[in-house]
Write a protein that holds these residues in place. Structure first.
Motif, PDB file in Angstrom:
ATOM      1  N   TRP A   1       0.813  -1.220   0.000  1.00  0.00           N
ATOM      2  CA  TRP A   1       0.000   0.000   0.000  1.00  0.00           C
ATOM      3  C   TRP A   1       0.845   1.268   0.000  1.00  0.00           C
ATOM      4  O   TRP A   1       0.525   2.256   0.675  1.00  0.00           O
ATOM      5  CB  TRP A   1      -0.993   0.007   1.181  1.00  0.00           C
ATOM      6  CG  TRP A   1      -2.030  -1.046   1.014  1.00  0.00           C
ATOM      7  CD1 TRP A   1      -2.173  -2.179   1.749  1.00  0.00           C
ATOM      8  CD2 TRP A   1      -3.070  -1.086   0.023  1.00  0.00           C
ATOM      9  NE1 TRP A   1      -3.229  -2.927   1.278  1.00  0.00           N
ATOM     10  CE2 TRP A   1      -3.792  -2.275   0.221  1.00  0.00           C
ATOM     11  CE3 TRP A   1      -3.460  -0.237  -1.027  1.00  0.00           C
ATOM     12  CZ2 TRP A   1      -4.890  -2.651  -0.582  1.00  0.00           C
ATOM     13  CZ3 TRP A   1      -4.539  -0.588  -1.822  1.00  0.00           C
ATOM     14  CH2 TRP A   1      -5.235  -1.790  -1.587  1.00  0.00           C
ATOM     15  N   GLY A   2       1.916   1.219  -0.763  1.00  0.00           N
ATOM     16  CA  GLY A   2       2.746   2.408  -0.959  1.00  0.00           C
ATOM     17  C   GLY A   2       3.247   3.025   0.333  1.00  0.00           C
ATOM     18  O   GLY A   2       3.454   4.237   0.404  1.00  0.00           O
ATOM     19  N   GLY A   3       3.407   2.184   1.366  1.00  0.00           N
ATOM     20  CA  GLY A   3       3.933   2.709   2.631  1.00  0.00           C
ATOM     21  C   GLY A   3       2.855   3.215   3.576  1.00  0.00           C
ATOM     22  O   GLY A   3       3.146   3.599   4.710  1.00  0.00           O
ATOM     23  N   ASN A   4       1.587   3.249   3.127  1.00  0.00           N
ATOM     24  CA  ASN A   4       0.497   3.613   4.050  1.00  0.00           C
ATOM     25  C   ASN A   4       0.215   2.453   5.002  1.00  0.00           C
ATOM     26  O   ASN A   4       0.597   1.314   4.734  1.00  0.00           O
ATOM     27  CB  ASN A   4      -0.783   3.923   3.245  1.00  0.00           C
ATOM     28  CG  ASN A   4      -0.651   5.198   2.429  1.00  0.00           C
ATOM     29  OD1 ASN A   4      -0.718   6.293   2.964  1.00  0.00           O
ATOM     30  ND2 ASN A   4      -0.439   5.052   1.116  1.00  0.00           N
ATOM     31  N   ILE A   5      -0.452   2.729   6.111  1.00  0.00           N
ATOM     32  CA  ILE A   5      -0.860   1.624   6.987  1.00  0.00           C
ATOM     33  C   ILE A   5      -1.834   0.747   6.203  1.00  0.00           C
ATOM     34  O   ILE A   5      -2.425   1.193   5.211  1.00  0.00           O
ATOM     35  CB  ILE A   5      -1.507   2.126   8.313  1.00  0.00           C
ATOM     36  CG1 ILE A   5      -2.751   3.003   8.057  1.00  0.00           C
ATOM     37  CG2 ILE A   5      -0.481   2.870   9.162  1.00  0.00           C
ATOM     38  CD1 ILE A   5      -3.525   3.364   9.335  1.00  0.00           C
ATOM     39  N   THR A   6      -2.007  -0.495   6.631  1.00  0.00           N
ATOM     40  CA  THR A   6      -2.894  -1.398   5.883  1.00  0.00           C
ATOM     41  C   THR A   6      -4.353  -0.978   6.069  1.00  0.00           C
ATOM     42  O   THR A   6      -4.689  -0.330   7.066  1.00  0.00           O
ATOM     43  CB  THR A   6      -2.759  -2.856   6.377  1.00  0.00           C
ATOM     44  OG1 THR A   6      -3.249  -2.906   7.734  1.00  0.00           O
ATOM     45  CG2 THR A   6      -1.322  -3.338   6.334  1.00  0.00           C
ATOM     46  N   PRO A   7      -5.224  -1.361   5.132  1.00  0.00           N
ATOM     47  CA  PRO A   7      -6.654  -1.065   5.312  1.00  0.00           C
ATOM     48  C   PRO A   7      -7.209  -1.604   6.637  1.00  0.00           C
ATOM     49  O   PRO A   7      -8.075  -0.966   7.244  1.00  0.00           O
ATOM     50  CB  PRO A   7      -7.307  -1.751   4.109  1.00  0.00           C
ATOM     51  CG  PRO A   7      -6.249  -1.728   3.050  1.00  0.00           C
ATOM     52  CD  PRO A   7      -4.948  -1.927   3.793  1.00  0.00           C
ATOM     53  N   VAL A   8      -6.701  -2.745   7.100  1.00  0.00           N
ATOM     54  CA  VAL A   8      -7.159  -3.287   8.390  1.00  0.00           C
ATOM     55  C   VAL A   8      -6.792  -2.321   9.519  1.00  0.00           C
ATOM     56  O   VAL A   8      -7.636  -1.974  10.362  1.00  0.00           O
ATOM     57  CB  VAL A   8      -6.522  -4.674   8.673  1.00  0.00           C
ATOM     58  CG1 VAL A   8      -6.986  -5.210  10.020  1.00  0.00           C
ATOM     59  CG2 VAL A   8      -6.853  -5.664   7.563  1.00  0.00           C
ATOM     60  N   GLN A   9      -5.547  -1.885   9.516  1.00  0.00           N
ATOM     61  CA  GLN A   9      -5.107  -0.927  10.551  1.00  0.00           C
ATOM     62  C   GLN A   9      -5.896   0.377  10.450  1.00  0.00           C
ATOM     63  O   GLN A   9      -6.295   0.960  11.454  1.00  0.00           O
ATOM     64  CB  GLN A   9      -3.600  -0.620  10.379  1.00  0.00           C
ATOM     65  CG  GLN A   9      -2.703  -1.800  10.729  1.00  0.00           C
ATOM     66  CD  GLN A   9      -1.269  -1.585  10.252  1.00  0.00           C
ATOM     67  OE1 GLN A   9      -1.029  -0.962   9.214  1.00  0.00           O
ATOM     68  NE2 GLN A   9      -0.312  -2.126  11.001  1.00  0.00           N
ATOM     69  N   PHE A  10      -6.104   0.795   9.221  1.00  0.00           N
ATOM     70  CA  PHE A  10      -6.846   2.035   9.015  1.00  0.00           C
ATOM     71  C   PHE A  10      -8.268   1.902   9.559  1.00  0.00           C
ATOM     72  O   PHE A  10      -8.768   2.792  10.265  1.00  0.00           O
ATOM     73  CB  PHE A  10      -6.888   2.380   7.516  1.00  0.00           C
ATOM     74  CG  PHE A  10      -7.290   3.801   7.262  1.00  0.00           C
ATOM     75  CD1 PHE A  10      -6.336   4.776   7.061  1.00  0.00           C
ATOM     76  CD2 PHE A  10      -8.628   4.173   7.242  1.00  0.00           C
ATOM     77  CE1 PHE A  10      -6.697   6.100   6.842  1.00  0.00           C
ATOM     78  CE2 PHE A  10      -9.001   5.491   7.031  1.00  0.00           C
ATOM     79  CZ  PHE A  10      -8.042   6.460   6.828  1.00  0.00           C
ATOM     80  N   ALA A  11      -8.902   0.793   9.238  1.00  0.00           N
ATOM     81  CA  ALA A  11     -10.281   0.561   9.706  1.00  0.00           C
ATOM     82  C   ALA A  11     -10.331   0.582  11.232  1.00  0.00           C
ATOM     83  O   ALA A  11     -11.247   1.155  11.833  1.00  0.00           O
ATOM     84  CB  ALA A  11     -10.814  -0.759   9.154  1.00  0.00           C
ATOM     85  N   LYS A  12      -9.314  -0.042  11.862  1.00  0.00           N
ATOM     86  CA  LYS A  12      -9.265  -0.034  13.332  1.00  0.00           C
ATOM     87  C   LYS A  12      -9.203   1.388  13.869  1.00  0.00           C
ATOM     88  O   LYS A  12      -9.866   1.735  14.839  1.00  0.00           O
ATOM     89  CB  LYS A  12      -8.031  -0.813  13.822  1.00  0.00           C
ATOM     90  CG  LYS A  12      -8.280  -2.298  13.958  1.00  0.00           C
ATOM     91  CD  LYS A  12      -7.049  -3.017  14.520  1.00  0.00           C
ATOM     92  CE  LYS A  12      -7.157  -4.511  14.203  1.00  0.00           C
ATOM     93  NZ  LYS A  12      -5.839  -5.166  14.165  1.00  0.00           N
ATOM     94  N   SER A  13      -8.383   2.208  13.215  1.00  0.00           N
ATOM     95  CA  SER A  13      -8.164   3.562  13.749  1.00  0.00           C
ATOM     96  C   SER A  13      -9.379   4.481  13.578  1.00  0.00           C
ATOM     97  O   SER A  13      -9.441   5.530  14.212  1.00  0.00           O
ATOM     98  CB  SER A  13      -6.910   4.185  13.126  1.00  0.00           C
ATOM     99  OG  SER A  13      -7.095   4.319  11.747  1.00  0.00           O
ATOM    100  N   ILE A  14     -10.343   4.101  12.742  1.00  0.00           N
ATOM    101  CA  ILE A  14     -11.555   4.923  12.621  1.00  0.00           C
ATOM    102  C   ILE A  14     -12.784   4.207  13.179  1.00  0.00           C
ATOM    103  O   ILE A  14     -13.900   4.720  13.087  1.00  0.00           O
ATOM    104  CB  ILE A  14     -11.853   5.342  11.145  1.00  0.00           C
ATOM    105  CG1 ILE A  14     -12.091   4.108  10.247  1.00  0.00           C
ATOM    106  CG2 ILE A  14     -10.732   6.217  10.582  1.00  0.00           C
ATOM    107  CD1 ILE A  14     -12.674   4.471   8.877  1.00  0.00           C
TER     108      ILE A  14
END
Lengths: 343, 343
Positions: free
Chosen positions: B186-199
């Motif tokens: 993901w181009g160095g972004n956090i993974t979608p799973v991590q992202f989903a957790k954070s929101i």
């Protein structure tokens, strides 16, 4: 009546919003500007680009909402530094900036001038005033907060577009008087004070249709700026295809839907509002509704706007927010200006 | 590769979203439809009206975001039963409905046909298929949820507009491959799973600029529909004129801003994102950012969309929401249909 603006305290948002109906009535296009408009060859115009940001953009959005069903040419709102490529020579670009110094608006106007568009400016002064010959500028009285200047900006933008597309000019004095009459009992709606109370501990989600969709957006912005609190907007029927599925989270996040109803809804739209309300209620959410009877479309647009402007100021009082200050917007502008110097 | 769609379980949203890059690659315009497009007299077209709702509207909005700076004619999105008056004879109307049965889209298409517009349809079947001669219909494979069909709808809408406005056709196979490559890290972004957790315990507020503004709207809709929770969107620079003042309520209401960043931002836009972030942080709010490097604009648009589509499904898992069901949308459609019968 023009002296009125000096009498309104720039530091008193309640008074500025209360002046909405009178502000709509005091202003008309200057002779010089109107003559210029009349001389533009209407048959060759390909479209109208409305360029403006924030409080200065709203008059254009409301006008577009009212005129999209009457105009033979596209009316496009641009809220950015750049014009779409298709805005070219035979387009009219109307740059609206109450202060006259909004950098996005000045940049887009410059682009329009470079492309040979017919350019007009609506402003109380600033840099914009000197970017165009005086007959292409409609000068507005100074002294109001840009977001409270909506009625006088509207009274310049709306007739400009009407002249360009050749529809009959509305009598804004009559509309202003109608608003004065309506505010006696708000057409049977609860008062703006009561309304503000009922959303004071929630995030209002304003949902409109057609000409009331930009009013929903205006309400979001006014509550953001005056009451310093979150508010969002959406449109029917589009919201029925996605947003409606999010309603099971509304209680958790204290989101309260507000429907802006119109007497011009076709059956399909009326049914959509009704059924959306039923679905929300099944979820334990009671949507609020604002609705006025027996008004023309422009009256309906402006009275909804006026009512919600009042709500935003009453909400500021309840939340003990200062409706005048825009510290963060000022900070941002200051920082942008200083980074310009270092580049 | 066309058999792939049958292999994807319609009841498995994770698999449907995972197929995004492949779906972008498998589909191309039919010969008959492409021939029809090539025969349309491009010099006389006055504008393109994109007609569609919800998941079917998104491909048009993304295309408009990418092509507004390249098109010599206006590209207008219509999400309602009615076309603006100015969409007339020399306009091309593209009706997009994956199911083919969306009533607003069918109504607007009918209006376009009545006005003598050149009409095209993009659909997997339904009523829309029979409203136009077969050479004016681009038929899509059935079997996906409309919102998960975005890549195949996009692969029809985008080249259609490119052909009409005369820009070079993009190689979507190459774009699809690029997405497959990017999802490795993901181009160095956090993974979608991590992202989903954070929101997962907040209301995300997606903020984009230019071609990423419609992506912000797509993210709002995907989270509404898949995760059944609130999400909103806004645009830079417009949000700097109003929304920024609402940030002192973000903690109270658990609103978390998400910036969709682009490598194509001009300095003014980059500074605006940075300063907005500083102002939010001074308020105790840490905005999230998504950003990819070294991509073309179309790759940037689609990888942001793909990433956020994945986030919406991961968020559904965390919130124990069923990403497939759209009970409220179905209820609404059923009630609308039954009220039609009684009128």
């Amino acid at each position: 009546m023009m002296g009125m603006i000096e009498e309104i305290d720039k530091e008193d948002m309640t008074a500025m919003v209360d002046a909405f109906p009178s502000l709509l009535q005091i202003y008309s296009l200057s002779e010089e500007y109107q003559k210029k408009l009349e001389h533009i060859d209407k048959t060759s115009i390909k479209g109208i680009g409305l360029v403006g940001m924030g409080g200065s953009a709203i008059s254009g959005l409301l006008s577009k909402g009212l005129l999209d069903q009457k105009s033979h040419i596209p009316i496009v709102s641009v809220q950015d530094y750049k014009l779409p490529k298709y805005i070219q020579k035979k387009w009219v670009v109307i740059a609206v900036s109450y202060s006259g110094n909004t950098e996005e608006t000045l940049a887009s106007l410059k682009e329009g001038q470079g492309r040979g568009c017919t350019c007009l400016g609506i402003t109380s002064g600033g840099k914009l005033r000197n970017k165009l010959p005086s007959e292409q500028i409609q000068l507005l009285p100074k002294g109001l907060q840009p977001r409270a200047a909506l009625p006088i900006i509207f009274a310049a933008v709306y007739p400009t577009i009407q002249l360009l597309i050749g529809t009959d000019k509305e009598d804004l004095v009559k509309v202003g008087r109608k608003l004065e009459e309506l505010e006696k009992d708000w057409g049977g709606n609860i008062t703006p004070v009561q309304f503000a109370k009922s959303i004071s501990n929630s995030i209002p989600l304003f949902t409109g249709w057609s000409h009331l969709s930009p009013v929903a957006y205006r309400a979001r912005c006014q509550i953001n700026e005056n009451a310093k609190t979150a508010a969002y907007n959406s449109d029917i029927p589009e919201a029925n295809h996605n947003e409606i599925e999010s309603c099971e989270s509304f209680s958790k996040y204290r989101i309260i839907p507000v429907f802006l109803r119109s007497i011009y809804e076709e059956t399909g739209i009326t049914r959509r509002f009704e059924i959306t309300g039923e679905i929300y209620r099944a979820q334990g959410i009671s949507p609020l509704e604002i609705r006025f009877e027996e008004l023309s479309q422009i009256e309906e647009t402006l009275v909804h706007t006026y009512y919600l402007d009042k709500v935003s100021v009453e909400l500021a009082k309840i939340l003990k927010a200062d409706p005048i200050s825009v510290d963060r917007i000022s900070t941002l502008k200051r920082k942008l200006a200083s980074s310009d110097e270092t580049h």
